[in-house]
Scaffold this motif. Structure first.
Motif, short mmCIF file in Angstrom:
data_model
loop_
_atom_site.label_atom_id
_atom_site.label_comp_id
_atom_site.label_asym_id
_atom_site.label_seq_id
_atom_site.Cartn_x
_atom_site.Cartn_y
_atom_site.Cartn_z
N LEU A 52 -6.99 20.16 2.65
CA LEU A 52 -6.02 19.36 1.88
C LEU A 52 -6.38 19.34 0.40
CD1 LEU A 52 -5.41 16.34 4.30
CD2 LEU A 52 -3.92 18.33 3.90
N VAL A 53 -7.67 19.19 0.10
CA VAL A 53 -8.12 19.20 -1.30
C VAL A 53 -7.83 20.56 -1.93
CG1 VAL A 53 -10.15 19.10 -2.81
CG2 VAL A 53 -9.85 17.39 -1.01
N ALA A 54 -8.13 21.65 -1.22
CA ALA A 54 -7.89 22.99 -1.74
C ALA A 54 -6.40 23.24 -1.97
CB ALA A 54 -8.46 24.04 -0.79
N ALA A 55 -5.56 22.75 -1.06
CA ALA A 55 -4.11 22.92 -1.22
C ALA A 55 -3.61 22.16 -2.44
CB ALA A 55 -3.39 22.45 0.04
N LYS A 56 -4.11 20.96 -2.64
CA LYS A 56 -3.71 20.16 -3.81
C LYS A 56 -4.16 20.86 -5.10
CE LYS A 56 -2.26 16.22 -5.71
NZ LYS A 56 -0.93 15.65 -5.52
N THR A 57 -5.38 21.38 -5.10
CA THR A 57 -5.92 22.08 -6.26
C THR A 57 -5.10 23.34 -6.56
OG1 THR A 57 -8.13 21.25 -5.77
CG2 THR A 57 -8.01 23.17 -7.20
N GLY A 63 1.03 24.83 -11.16
CA GLY A 63 1.99 23.96 -11.82
C GLY A 63 3.01 23.38 -10.86
N LYS A 64 2.61 23.25 -9.60
CA LYS A 64 3.50 22.73 -8.56
C LYS A 64 2.97 21.39 -8.07
CE LYS A 64 4.92 27.33 -7.18
NZ LYS A 64 5.16 28.26 -6.06
N ASN A 65 3.78 20.72 -7.27
CA ASN A 65 3.39 19.42 -6.73
C ASN A 65 3.23 19.51 -5.22
OD1 ASN A 65 2.86 16.60 -6.80
ND2 ASN A 65 4.92 16.25 -6.05
N LEU A 66 2.11 19.02 -4.72
CA LEU A 66 1.89 18.92 -3.28
C LEU A 66 1.61 17.45 -2.99
CD1 LEU A 66 0.37 21.16 -0.76
CD2 LEU A 66 -0.77 18.97 -1.00
N GLY A 67 2.44 16.86 -2.15
CA GLY A 67 2.28 15.46 -1.80
C GLY A 67 2.03 15.29 -0.32
N LEU A 68 1.28 14.27 0.01
CA LEU A 68 1.01 13.92 1.41
C LEU A 68 1.84 12.70 1.75
CD1 LEU A 68 -2.89 14.24 1.40
CD2 LEU A 68 -1.19 16.02 1.80
N VAL A 69 2.54 12.75 2.89
CA VAL A 69 3.40 11.64 3.29
C VAL A 69 3.16 11.29 4.75
CG1 VAL A 69 5.19 12.16 1.58
CG2 VAL A 69 5.37 13.15 3.86
N HIS A 70 3.52 10.08 5.10
CA HIS A 70 3.46 9.59 6.49
C HIS A 70 2.08 9.81 7.12
CE1 HIS A 70 7.72 9.12 6.01
NE2 HIS A 70 7.88 10.43 5.87
N HIS A 71 1.06 9.33 6.45
CA HIS A 71 -0.32 9.52 6.89
C HIS A 71 -0.58 8.89 8.26
CE1 HIS A 71 -0.18 9.57 2.53
NE2 HIS A 71 -1.33 10.21 2.50
N ALA A 72 -1.11 9.68 9.19
CA ALA A 72 -1.55 9.16 10.48
C ALA A 72 -2.79 8.30 10.26
CB ALA A 72 -1.86 10.30 11.44
N LEU A 79 -9.65 9.74 4.61
CA LEU A 79 -9.44 9.71 3.16
C LEU A 79 -10.12 8.50 2.54
CD1 LEU A 79 -5.73 10.87 2.75
CD2 LEU A 79 -7.82 12.21 2.48
N ASP A 80 -10.08 7.37 3.24
CA ASP A 80 -10.76 6.17 2.77
C ASP A 80 -12.28 6.37 2.80
OD1 ASP A 80 -10.81 3.41 1.88
OD2 ASP A 80 -11.51 2.92 3.91
N PHE A 88 -5.42 12.24 -4.29
CA PHE A 88 -4.12 12.76 -3.92
C PHE A 88 -3.00 12.01 -4.61
CE2 PHE A 88 -6.80 14.30 -0.47
CZ PHE A 88 -6.45 15.64 -0.48
N GLY A 89 -3.21 10.74 -4.92
CA GLY A 89 -2.24 9.96 -5.68
C GLY A 89 -0.93 9.70 -4.98
#
Length: 98
Positions: A52-57, A63-72, A79-80, A88-89
């Protein structure tokens, strides 16, 4: 412009990292923004977090946006534990789907 949706499910671990990496990169190559739905992840390990960190990086480098939604819940927990929620913001919301 709306984001491309990518739903992941099951394990996000060393055993699935290569396949998930291919899916994430394909989604990034085809869109300016990708939302990764994590509501159906039932297991995640350090390889999954690294992915997930590598994908965000990679998204940021392109110059694109990768967002994480609906966290299990398991995703929220790791992540905590790794203090990565801020990295991830994304708004951290637990999906009601089961």
């Amino acid at each position: 412009m709306s984001a491309t949706q990518l739903a992941l499910e099951g394990e996000l671990s060393i055993f699935t990292a290569a396949l998930v990496k291919e899916r994430l990169l394909a989604a990034l190559n085809g869109a300016d923004a990708v939302e990764v739905d994590l509501s159906r992840i039932n297991e995640i390990d350090s390889a999954g977090v690294q992915l997930l960190v590598a994908a965000k990086t990679e998204a940021q480098a392109q110059g694109k946006n990768l967002g994480l939604v609906h966290h299990a819940p398991v995703v929220l927990e790791i992540l905590d534990l790794c203090d990565l929620s801020g990295y991830f913001g994304d708004p951290v919301l637990i999906s009601s789907r089961r």
